[in-house]
Design an enzyme around this catalytic site. Structure first.
Site, PDB file in Angstrom:
ATOM      1  N   THR A 251       0.854  -1.188   0.000  1.00 35.24           N
ATOM      2  CA  THR A 251       0.000   0.000   0.000  1.00 35.24           C
ATOM      3  C   THR A 251       0.894   1.245   0.000  1.00 35.24           C
ATOM      4  O   THR A 251       2.059   1.174   0.401  1.00 35.24           O
ATOM      5  CB  THR A 251      -0.960  -0.016   1.209  1.00 35.24           C
ATOM      6  OG1 THR A 251      -0.193  -0.109   2.405  1.00 35.24           O
ATOM      7  CG2 THR A 251      -1.922  -1.199   1.133  1.00 35.24           C
TER       8      THR A 251
ATOM      9  N   LEU B  34       8.008   1.064   5.605  1.00 35.46           N
ATOM     10  CA  LEU B  34       9.000  -0.004   5.466  1.00 35.46           C
ATOM     11  C   LEU B  34      10.358   0.535   5.011  1.00 35.46           C
ATOM     12  O   LEU B  34      11.382   0.195   5.622  1.00 35.46           O
ATOM     13  CB  LEU B  34       8.486  -1.106   4.538  1.00 35.46           C
ATOM     14  CG  LEU B  34       9.454  -2.260   4.253  1.00 35.46           C
ATOM     15  CD1 LEU B  34       9.888  -2.965   5.543  1.00 35.46           C
ATOM     16  CD2 LEU B  34       8.805  -3.255   3.289  1.00 35.46           C
TER      17      LEU B  34
ATOM     18  N   THR C  61       1.548   4.387   1.618  1.00 32.37           N
ATOM     19  CA  THR C  61       2.370   4.885   2.726  1.00 32.37           C
ATOM     20  C   THR C  61       3.273   3.787   3.274  1.00 32.37           C
ATOM     21  O   THR C  61       4.437   4.034   3.604  1.00 32.37           O
ATOM     22  CB  THR C  61       1.487   5.471   3.846  1.00 32.37           C
ATOM     23  OG1 THR C  61       0.707   6.529   3.290  1.00 32.37           O
ATOM     24  CG2 THR C  61       2.317   6.012   5.000  1.00 32.37           C
ATOM     25  N   CYS C  62       2.759   2.589   3.334  1.00 33.97           N
ATOM     26  CA  CYS C  62       3.535   1.462   3.867  1.00 33.97           C
ATOM     27  C   CYS C  62       4.751   1.161   2.995  1.00 33.97           C
ATOM     28  O   CYS C  62       5.843   0.915   3.500  1.00 33.97           O
ATOM     29  CB  CYS C  62       2.644   0.226   3.987  1.00 33.97           C
ATOM     30  SG  CYS C  62       1.142   0.517   4.948  1.00 33.97           S
ATOM     31  N   SER C  63       4.553   1.183   1.679  1.00 31.29           N
ATOM     32  CA  SER C  63       5.626   0.837   0.739  1.00 31.29           C
ATOM     33  C   SER C  63       6.547   2.001   0.402  1.00 31.29           C
ATOM     34  O   SER C  63       7.716   1.790   0.082  1.00 31.29           O
ATOM     35  CB  SER C  63       5.023   0.312  -0.568  1.00 31.29           C
ATOM     36  OG  SER C  63       4.428  -0.944  -0.362  1.00 31.29           O
TER      37      SER C  63
END
Length: 148
Positions: free
Chosen positions: A31, A39, A33-35
């Site tokens: 997703t 992370l 923001t996550c990617s």
């Protein structure tokens, strides 16, 4: 956790006992923001976190083990961040961080958070996001760890 072509189950004690650990969770693999932010921040600051005394960095998401393994490989997390699948949300629910993101077509997911655990599994830091991103970044965690 997916290793050697198969999914393996571990207890919290097996994974974190005896290690100063950083555990951060994201709502979903791959997703935005996550990617693009969360992370990568931990991958990029891996060496600095290790130098500050962190033994293990782990990412948790309510995704299946194959997705977490693929996301880790696509993000160059191997050897830096352990990718942990919480496929049924059991761990997230147990720590009170399972949330319903059905309005965004994601179903039940983990809240975005970051924890620092000492070697005896005591929580030294629990940072929670209430929308947005920042308090749970690797930069914020590193500042906390360096300040201890």
């Amino acid at each position: 956790m997916r290793e050697d072509g198969k999914s393996n189950k571990y207890t919290t004690e097996q994974l974190f006992s005896g290690k100063k650990s950083v555990v951060f969770a994201v709502p979903g693999a791959f997703t935005p923001t996550c990617s693009e932010k969360h992370l990568p921040s931990f991958i990029n600051l891996h060496d600095e976190l290790k130098a500050a005394g962190v033994d293990l960095i782990a990412c948790v998401s309510v995704n299946d083990p194959c997705v977490m393994q693929a996301w880790g490989k696509a993000s160059a997390a191997d050897g830096k961040v352990v990718m942990l699948s919480d496929g049924n949300g059991t761990f997230s629910a147990a720590i009170g961080q399972l949330v319903d993101k059905s309005a965004g077509a994601m179903g039940m997911r983990s809240n975005r958070y970051a924890m620092v655990l000492d070697k005896e599994l005591r929580v030294e830091l629990l940072a929670l996001e209430e929308g947005g991103y920042g308090k749970t970044s690797a930069e914020a965690v590193l500042a906390f760890v360096k300040g201890k």
